[in-house]
Design a protein around this motif. Structure first.
Motif, short mmCIF file in Angstrom:
data_model
loop_
_atom_site.label_atom_id
_atom_site.label_comp_id
_atom_site.label_asym_id
_atom_site.label_seq_id
_atom_site.Cartn_x
_atom_site.Cartn_y
_atom_site.Cartn_z
N VAL A 194 1.82 57.96 57.64
CA VAL A 194 1.20 59.39 57.37
C VAL A 194 0.09 59.07 56.41
CG1 VAL A 194 1.66 61.64 56.61
CG2 VAL A 194 3.15 60.51 58.24
N ALA A 195 0.75 58.28 55.14
CA ALA A 195 -0.40 57.96 53.99
C ALA A 195 -1.67 57.30 54.51
CB ALA A 195 0.34 57.44 52.91
N GLY A 196 -1.22 56.29 55.45
CA GLY A 196 -2.58 55.65 56.11
C GLY A 196 -3.44 56.33 56.62
N ARG A 197 -2.94 57.51 57.53
CA ARG A 197 -3.87 58.29 58.13
C ARG A 197 -4.66 59.09 57.35
NH1 ARG A 197 -2.42 60.40 64.00
NH2 ARG A 197 -2.89 58.36 64.39
N ALA A 198 -4.06 59.58 56.14
CA ALA A 198 -4.71 60.42 55.24
C ALA A 198 -5.72 59.65 54.31
CB ALA A 198 -3.50 61.05 54.35
N LEU B 155 -11.30 57.25 53.15
CA LEU B 155 -11.88 55.88 52.63
C LEU B 155 -11.61 54.80 53.52
CD1 LEU B 155 -9.70 55.93 49.22
CD2 LEU B 155 -11.98 56.57 49.44
N ASN B 156 -12.76 53.84 53.51
CA ASN B 156 -12.80 52.55 54.40
C ASN B 156 -11.43 51.83 54.51
OD1 ASN B 156 -13.05 49.77 53.33
ND2 ASN B 156 -14.72 51.25 52.34
N PRO C 119 -12.26 57.47 44.95
CA PRO C 119 -11.33 58.31 45.88
C PRO C 119 -11.14 59.94 45.08
CG PRO C 119 -10.23 56.30 45.39
CD PRO C 119 -11.53 56.39 44.58
N PRO C 120 -11.42 60.73 45.77
CA PRO C 120 -11.21 62.18 45.11
C PRO C 120 -9.80 62.18 44.48
CG PRO C 120 -11.35 62.40 47.61
CD PRO C 120 -11.60 60.88 47.20
N LEU C 121 -9.66 63.30 43.70
CA LEU C 121 -8.30 63.12 43.02
C LEU C 121 -7.29 63.77 43.88
CD1 LEU C 121 -7.09 63.12 40.07
CD2 LEU C 121 -7.65 65.84 39.97
N ASP C 122 -7.52 64.66 44.68
CA ASP C 122 -6.13 64.84 45.77
C ASP C 122 -5.76 63.64 46.69
OD1 ASP C 122 -8.66 65.15 47.25
OD2 ASP C 122 -8.43 66.87 48.24
N LEU C 123 -6.42 62.70 46.52
CA LEU C 123 -5.93 61.54 47.69
C LEU C 123 -5.38 60.64 46.86
CD1 LEU C 123 -6.61 60.78 50.50
CD2 LEU C 123 -8.60 59.29 49.70
N LEU D 247 1.49 56.48 47.36
CA LEU D 247 2.59 56.77 48.48
C LEU D 247 2.48 55.42 49.56
CD1 LEU D 247 4.70 58.04 49.75
CD2 LEU D 247 3.24 59.28 51.07
N ILE D 248 1.10 55.16 49.93
CA ILE D 248 1.02 53.88 50.88
C ILE D 248 1.16 52.64 49.98
CG2 ILE D 248 -1.52 53.46 50.42
CD1 ILE D 248 -1.65 53.01 53.42
N ALA D 249 0.87 52.54 48.75
CA ALA D 249 1.18 51.21 47.87
C ALA D 249 2.70 51.07 47.82
CB ALA D 249 0.47 51.43 46.66
N PHE D 250 3.45 52.19 47.40
CA PHE D 250 4.88 52.33 47.31
C PHE D 250 5.76 51.77 48.52
CE2 PHE D 250 9.03 54.35 47.08
CZ PHE D 250 9.78 53.57 45.90
N THR D 251 5.13 52.56 49.31
CA THR D 251 6.15 52.37 50.62
C THR D 251 5.63 51.13 51.39
OG1 THR D 251 4.22 53.68 51.91
CG2 THR D 251 6.26 54.95 51.34
#
Length: 293
Positions: free
Chosen positions: A26-30, A35-36, A204-208, A214-218
């Motif tokens: 989910v984090a990857g899709r967001a 971002l590229n 990256p925008p602040l809300d991202l 999350l993607i780094a941690f998971t």
């Protein structure tokens, strides 16, 4: 000292691993929506390095991270980085459940490569697993019936890269620990991905940022938790639990993205999972092999 076998503890760690994998999807899709892929991978590696540091210090510090096989680490991580980039890109192209189903062919490619390069014996169950996995892919992709979705081919390429990576990790685990393998993975992939990440870098925008963290941690916790689960139970117990990712990813895809799964995808996924179950008749995977894959 190996921990005392415990199915409840194995199930607990495996549940955390599955949750981590699904959250990473989910984090990857967001993140890839804004971002590229290369920038996402770079941020994941750099942030993941700092998340890993407590484990590095608990394992003896930077001195304990020295390796006598730097070229093997470089080769493995170039291939693994390619697979990760392909996986993230495919995440933007095809439904989540389809991606996870095809990704589960990784053990099939690992078996083929282990026979070819490591000299492992091609037993009948392993051969049957390979055949079922390949048929499952054909059922999902359906070449010649519909136009082949590029996303299918991209994630299939990612699965092959992951298979190669696992075979190389099997060799690395003879001399290096799980933490050391992950340590060099994060460093090498940060270096490899820096130039392509900077090529189209955008702040990256602040809300991202919560999704990026999350993607780094998971990306770390998913493999670490699976390794812990394997410490309490054999792969023959753990792997069927991991298969829950397929229906759960389908559910998440339906709830969050309104994705529909057809009978061909469900049937192909079932064949791939059956092939994996047959493949489990070989010796259990070592925790280090799973943790670094």
């Amino acid at each position: 000292m190996a921990p005392t076998p415990s199915i409840p503890k194995a199930a607990f760690w495996m549940a955390l691993s599955i949750a981590s994998f699904l959250a990473m999807s989910v984090a990857g899709r967001a993140t890839t929506a804004e971002l590229n892929v290369f920038q996402v991978l770079e941020l994941r590696s750099v942030i993941g390095f700092f998340i890993l540091l407590p484990l590095v210090f608990a394992s003896g510090g930077f001195a304990a991270m020295r390796t006598q096989r730097p070229l093997a680490h470089v080769a493995r991580n170039v291939i693994h980085y390619t697979g990760q980039a392909a996986w993230l890109y495919a995440l933007t192209l095809i439904p989540l459940a389809v991606l996870i189903s095809i990704e589960f062919t990784t053990p099939i490619w690992t078996a083929i490569l282990a026979v070819t390069f490591l000299g492992e014996r091609l037993s009948r169950p392993k051969l049957a697993a390979i055949v079922l996995g390949l048929i499952g892919v054909v059922v999902i992709v359906r070449p010649g019936v519909d136009s082949v979705d590029p996303g299918h081919l991209v994630v299939l390429g990612a699965a092959v890269c992951f298979g190669i990576s696992v075979v190389m990790v099997k060799s690395l685990t003879r001399t290096d620990s799980v933490v050391r393998i992950i340590f060099w993975m994060l460093i090498i992939q940060s270096v490899v991905g820096l130039v392509p990440a900077l090529y189209e870098w955008r702040n990256p925008p602040l809300d991202l940022w919560p999704w990026i963290v999350l993607i780094a941690f998971t990306g770390m916790s998913s493999h670490f938790c699976m390794a812990r689960a394997l410490g309490y139970a054999d792969a023959t117990v753990i792997s069927p639990m991991d298969f829950l990712r397929v229906p759960l990813s389908a559910l998440i895809g339906w709830l969050l993205y309104s994705e529909q799964i057809d009978a061909f995808t469900a049937g192909g996924a079932l064949l791939i999972l059956m092939g994996n179950l047959l493949n489990l008749q070989r010796k259990p995977a070592r925790p280090a092999e799973v943790a670094a894959s």
